[in-house]
Design a protein around this motif. Sequence first.
Motif, mmCIF file in Angstrom:
data_model
loop_
_atom_site.group_PDB
_atom_site.id
_atom_site.type_symbol
_atom_site.label_atom_id
_atom_site.label_comp_id
_atom_site.label_asym_id
_atom_site.label_seq_id
_atom_site.Cartn_x
_atom_site.Cartn_y
_atom_site.Cartn_z
ATOM 1 N N VAL A 59 37.551 36.136 39.187
ATOM 2 C CA VAL A 59 38.636 37.063 38.866
ATOM 3 C C VAL A 59 39.466 36.380 37.794
ATOM 4 C CG1 VAL A 59 40.700 38.251 39.696
ATOM 5 C CG2 VAL A 59 38.654 38.149 41.150
ATOM 6 N N ASP A 60 39.585 37.059 36.670
ATOM 7 C CA ASP A 60 40.351 36.519 35.536
ATOM 8 C C ASP A 60 39.916 35.095 35.180
ATOM 9 O OD1 ASP A 60 41.698 38.911 35.241
ATOM 10 O OD2 ASP A 60 43.360 38.292 36.536
ATOM 11 N N HIS A 61 38.602 34.896 35.071
ATOM 12 C CA HIS A 61 37.987 33.652 34.605
ATOM 13 C C HIS A 61 38.072 32.482 35.582
ATOM 14 C CE1 HIS A 61 37.625 35.544 30.636
ATOM 15 N NE2 HIS A 61 38.822 36.024 30.881
ATOM 16 N N GLN A 62 38.400 32.763 36.846
ATOM 17 C CA GLN A 62 38.443 31.724 37.864
ATOM 18 C C GLN A 62 37.428 32.070 38.952
ATOM 19 O OE1 GLN A 62 40.469 28.896 37.875
ATOM 20 N NE2 GLN A 62 40.981 29.547 35.806
ATOM 21 N N ILE A 63 36.513 31.149 39.271
ATOM 22 C CA ILE A 63 35.566 31.381 40.355
ATOM 23 C C ILE A 63 36.361 31.487 41.650
ATOM 24 C CG2 ILE A 63 33.631 30.425 41.653
ATOM 25 C CD1 ILE A 63 32.734 29.082 39.033
ATOM 26 N N VAL A 64 36.054 32.536 42.419
ATOM 27 C CA VAL A 64 36.859 32.838 43.600
ATOM 28 C C VAL A 64 35.982 33.209 44.798
ATOM 29 C CG1 VAL A 64 38.811 33.656 42.201
ATOM 30 C CG2 VAL A 64 37.080 35.282 42.984
ATOM 31 N N PRO A 65 36.541 33.071 46.008
ATOM 32 C CA PRO A 65 35.856 33.586 47.189
ATOM 33 C C PRO A 65 36.033 35.109 47.268
ATOM 34 C CG PRO A 65 37.915 32.531 47.831
ATOM 35 C CD PRO A 65 37.747 32.311 46.347
ATOM 36 N N ALA A 66 35.238 35.734 48.113
ATOM 37 C CA ALA A 66 35.223 37.196 48.220
ATOM 38 C C ALA A 66 36.563 37.792 48.630
ATOM 39 C CB ALA A 66 34.137 37.627 49.208
ATOM 40 N N ASP A 67 37.398 37.034 49.329
ATOM 41 C CA ASP A 67 38.657 37.596 49.819
ATOM 42 C C ASP A 67 39.808 37.485 48.812
ATOM 43 O OD1 ASP A 67 39.038 34.850 49.998
ATOM 44 O OD2 ASP A 67 39.743 34.886 52.077
ATOM 45 N N THR A 68 39.501 37.125 47.573
ATOM 46 C CA THR A 68 40.527 37.020 46.534
ATOM 47 C C THR A 68 40.986 38.406 46.095
ATOM 48 O OG1 THR A 68 39.626 34.931 45.765
ATOM 49 C CG2 THR A 68 41.000 36.154 44.209
ATOM 50 N N ALA A 69 42.286 38.590 46.025
ATOM 51 C CA ALA A 69 42.869 39.884 45.653
ATOM 52 C C ALA A 69 42.578 40.230 44.197
ATOM 53 C CB ALA A 69 44.375 39.861 45.890
ATOM 54 N N ILE A 70 42.388 41.513 43.960
ATOM 55 C CA ILE A 70 42.279 42.028 42.593
ATOM 56 C C ILE A 70 43.582 42.727 42.249
ATOM 57 C CG2 ILE A 70 39.765 42.230 42.651
ATOM 58 C CD1 ILE A 70 40.178 45.285 43.118
ATOM 59 N N HIS A 71 43.792 42.976 40.959
ATOM 60 C CA HIS A 71 45.027 43.626 40.528
ATOM 61 C C HIS A 71 44.745 44.481 39.296
ATOM 62 C CE1 HIS A 71 45.355 40.709 37.231
ATOM 63 N NE2 HIS A 71 44.897 39.843 38.122
ATOM 64 N N GLU A 72 45.643 45.359 38.997
ATOM 65 C CA GLU A 72 45.524 46.241 37.838
ATOM 66 C C GLU A 72 45.214 45.429 36.591
ATOM 67 O OE1 GLU A 72 45.388 49.582 35.548
ATOM 68 O OE2 GLU A 72 45.794 49.654 37.699
ATOM 69 N N GLY A 73 44.169 45.840 35.882
ATOM 70 C CA GLY A 73 43.812 45.217 34.619
ATOM 71 C C GLY A 73 43.040 43.919 34.718
ATOM 72 N N CYS A 74 42.709 43.486 35.921
ATOM 73 C CA CYS A 74 41.995 42.213 36.046
ATOM 74 C C CYS A 74 40.537 42.349 35.611
ATOM 75 C CB CYS A 74 42.066 41.668 37.474
ATOM 76 S SG CYS A 74 41.091 42.553 38.703
ATOM 77 N N GLU A 75 39.922 41.203 35.391
ATOM 78 C CA GLU A 75 38.501 41.148 35.076
ATOM 79 C C GLU A 75 37.778 40.556 36.278
ATOM 80 O OE1 GLU A 75 36.714 39.514 31.244
ATOM 81 O OE2 GLU A 75 36.238 37.963 32.732
ATOM 82 N N VAL A 76 36.771 41.263 36.768
ATOM 83 C CA VAL A 76 35.944 40.767 37.870
ATOM 84 C C VAL A 76 34.550 40.546 37.308
ATOM 85 C CG1 VAL A 76 35.036 41.239 40.170
ATOM 86 C CG2 VAL A 76 37.328 42.061 39.552
ATOM 87 N N ALA A 77 34.050 39.319 37.441
ATOM 88 C CA ALA A 77 32.755 38.963 36.870
ATOM 89 C C ALA A 77 31.791 38.538 37.970
ATOM 90 C CB ALA A 77 32.928 37.828 35.868
ATOM 91 N N PHE A 78 30.513 38.818 37.727
ATOM 92 C CA PHE A 78 29.438 38.457 38.643
ATOM 93 C C PHE A 78 28.386 37.693 37.865
ATOM 94 C CE2 PHE A 78 31.463 42.258 40.223
ATOM 95 C CZ PHE A 78 31.610 41.989 41.580
ATOM 96 N N PHE A 79 27.923 36.564 38.415
ATOM 97 C CA PHE A 79 26.924 35.755 37.725
ATOM 98 C C PHE A 79 26.216 34.855 38.726
ATOM 99 C CE2 PHE A 79 31.139 34.018 37.513
ATOM 100 C CZ PHE A 79 30.998 32.700 37.899
#
Length: 85
Positions: A59-79
Motif C-alpha cells: 500500500v503506497d509503496h510499502q510492503i504490508v500485511p493483509a490487515d493494513t488499512a486502505i484509504h482514498e487515493g491509495c495505491e495497492v500493488a500485488f507482486f
Amino acid sequence: MQIELRFFASVREQLGTSHEAVTVPDTLRTAGDVRHWLMARGPVWADVLAEGRALRMAVDHQIVPADTAIHEGCEVAFFPPVTGG
C-alpha cells in the motif's frame, strides 16, 4: 472510494494488465479485502490471487500485511516475492 491497482511481474502477465483505477465498495477496508474483492472477478483472478499463493501486497509503496488499512487515493500493488542472487 477510488484507489489505484498495480500488478507486477508474473501477476501482471497472468492477469493481462499492469494497472487500473477502480472504485471499491465502502465495505472494503484493508489490502486483504481488496485481494478478496478482486478474486471475485473470475477464475483467473481467483487463481492468481488465491490465499496460499506466494504473493506480496503493498500500500503506497510499502510492503504490508493483509490487515493494513486502505484509504482514498491509495495505491495497492500485488507482486510475487522477489529473490536476489
